[in-house]
Design a protein around this motif. Structure first.
Motif, short mmCIF file in Angstrom:
data_model
loop_
_atom_site.label_atom_id
_atom_site.label_comp_id
_atom_site.label_asym_id
_atom_site.label_seq_id
_atom_site.Cartn_x
_atom_site.Cartn_y
_atom_site.Cartn_z
N CYS A 22 -0.41 -2.96 6.18
CA CYS A 22 -1.06 -4.27 6.93
C CYS A 22 -0.06 -5.02 7.66
CB CYS A 22 -1.79 -5.01 5.65
SG CYS A 22 -2.08 -6.82 5.82
N ALA A 23 -0.16 -5.33 8.84
CA ALA A 23 1.08 -5.86 9.53
C ALA A 23 0.77 -7.18 10.00
CB ALA A 23 1.72 -4.93 10.59
N VAL A 24 1.51 -8.12 9.84
CA VAL A 24 1.22 -9.56 10.43
C VAL A 24 2.15 -9.73 11.71
CG1 VAL A 24 1.19 -11.94 10.17
CG2 VAL A 24 0.50 -10.50 8.38
N TRP A 36 -4.97 -7.23 -0.64
CA TRP A 36 -6.13 -6.35 -0.36
C TRP A 36 -7.15 -6.64 -1.27
CZ3 TRP A 36 -5.41 -3.19 3.36
CH2 TRP A 36 -4.05 -2.85 3.87
N TYR A 37 -8.31 -6.68 -0.51
CA TYR A 37 -9.45 -6.62 -1.11
C TYR A 37 -10.23 -5.33 -0.67
CZ TYR A 37 -9.10 -11.74 -1.53
OH TYR A 37 -8.57 -13.06 -2.11
N LEU A 47 -10.95 -8.41 -4.91
CA LEU A 47 -9.78 -8.30 -4.92
C LEU A 47 -9.37 -7.14 -5.69
CD1 LEU A 47 -7.17 -11.42 -5.41
CD2 LEU A 47 -6.90 -9.03 -6.51
N VAL A 48 -8.41 -6.32 -4.88
CA VAL A 48 -7.91 -5.20 -5.32
C VAL A 48 -6.44 -5.37 -6.02
CG1 VAL A 48 -7.23 -2.75 -4.94
CG2 VAL A 48 -9.34 -3.80 -3.79
N GLN A 96 -5.53 -9.53 3.42
CA GLN A 96 -5.67 -10.95 3.92
C GLN A 96 -3.92 -11.44 3.64
OE1 GLN A 96 -5.87 -13.72 0.73
NE2 GLN A 96 -7.53 -14.77 1.78
N ALA A 97 -3.67 -12.44 4.51
CA ALA A 97 -2.52 -13.14 4.42
C ALA A 97 -2.37 -14.40 4.42
CB ALA A 97 -1.15 -12.28 5.50
N LYS A 98 -1.69 -15.09 3.64
CA LYS A 98 -1.50 -16.49 3.86
C LYS A 98 -0.29 -16.87 4.62
CE LYS A 98 -3.93 -17.70 -0.50
NZ LYS A 98 -4.92 -18.45 0.12
#
Length: 119
Positions: A22-24, A36-37, A47-48, A96-98
């Motif tokens: 997962c890259a932002v 990760w979900y 939620l994982v 998901q990223a905050k």
């Protein structure tokens, strides 16, 4: 424009392994928690694993000992290493990223990647 791109899903036999990435990318100030979900057909998203910046990684009980979340902070990338996969792990996995842009913090979601585990 901020983007979050996932990769690494696929079809695997029970007992096999996959590694999700997962890259932002984009103009951001910082990436905080990455999570990760997953969502299986007919079920709620769950939620994982999650990894706060400077914090401790957490994985849910159902995958503990099999899944590992890690981060490469300079690359704004998170990984989910999945070993000993079971058919019940079949789902669409979402990252998901905050993120923070100057003084604003908000959530960014990936498009999802399908993981299918055959028995």
């Amino acid at each position: 424009q901020v983007q979050l791109v996932e990769s690494g899903g696929g079809l695997v036999q029970a007992g096999g392994s996959l590694r999700l990435s997962c890259a932002v990318s984009g103009s951001i100030t910082s990436v905080n928690t990455m999570t990760w979900y997953r969502q299986a057909p007919g079920k709620q998203r769950e939620l994982v694993a999650t990894f706060p910046t400077g914090g401790t990684a957490y994985v849910t009980d159902s995958v503990k000992g099999r899944f590992t979340i890690s981060r490469d902070s300079p690359k704004n990338t998170a990984y989910l290493q999945m070993n000993s996969l079971k058919p019940e792990d079949t789902a669409v996995y979402y990252c998901q990223a905050k993120i923070r842009v100057v003084t604003f913090e908000y959530d960014v979601w990936g498009q999802g990647t399908q993981v299918t585990v055959s028995s």
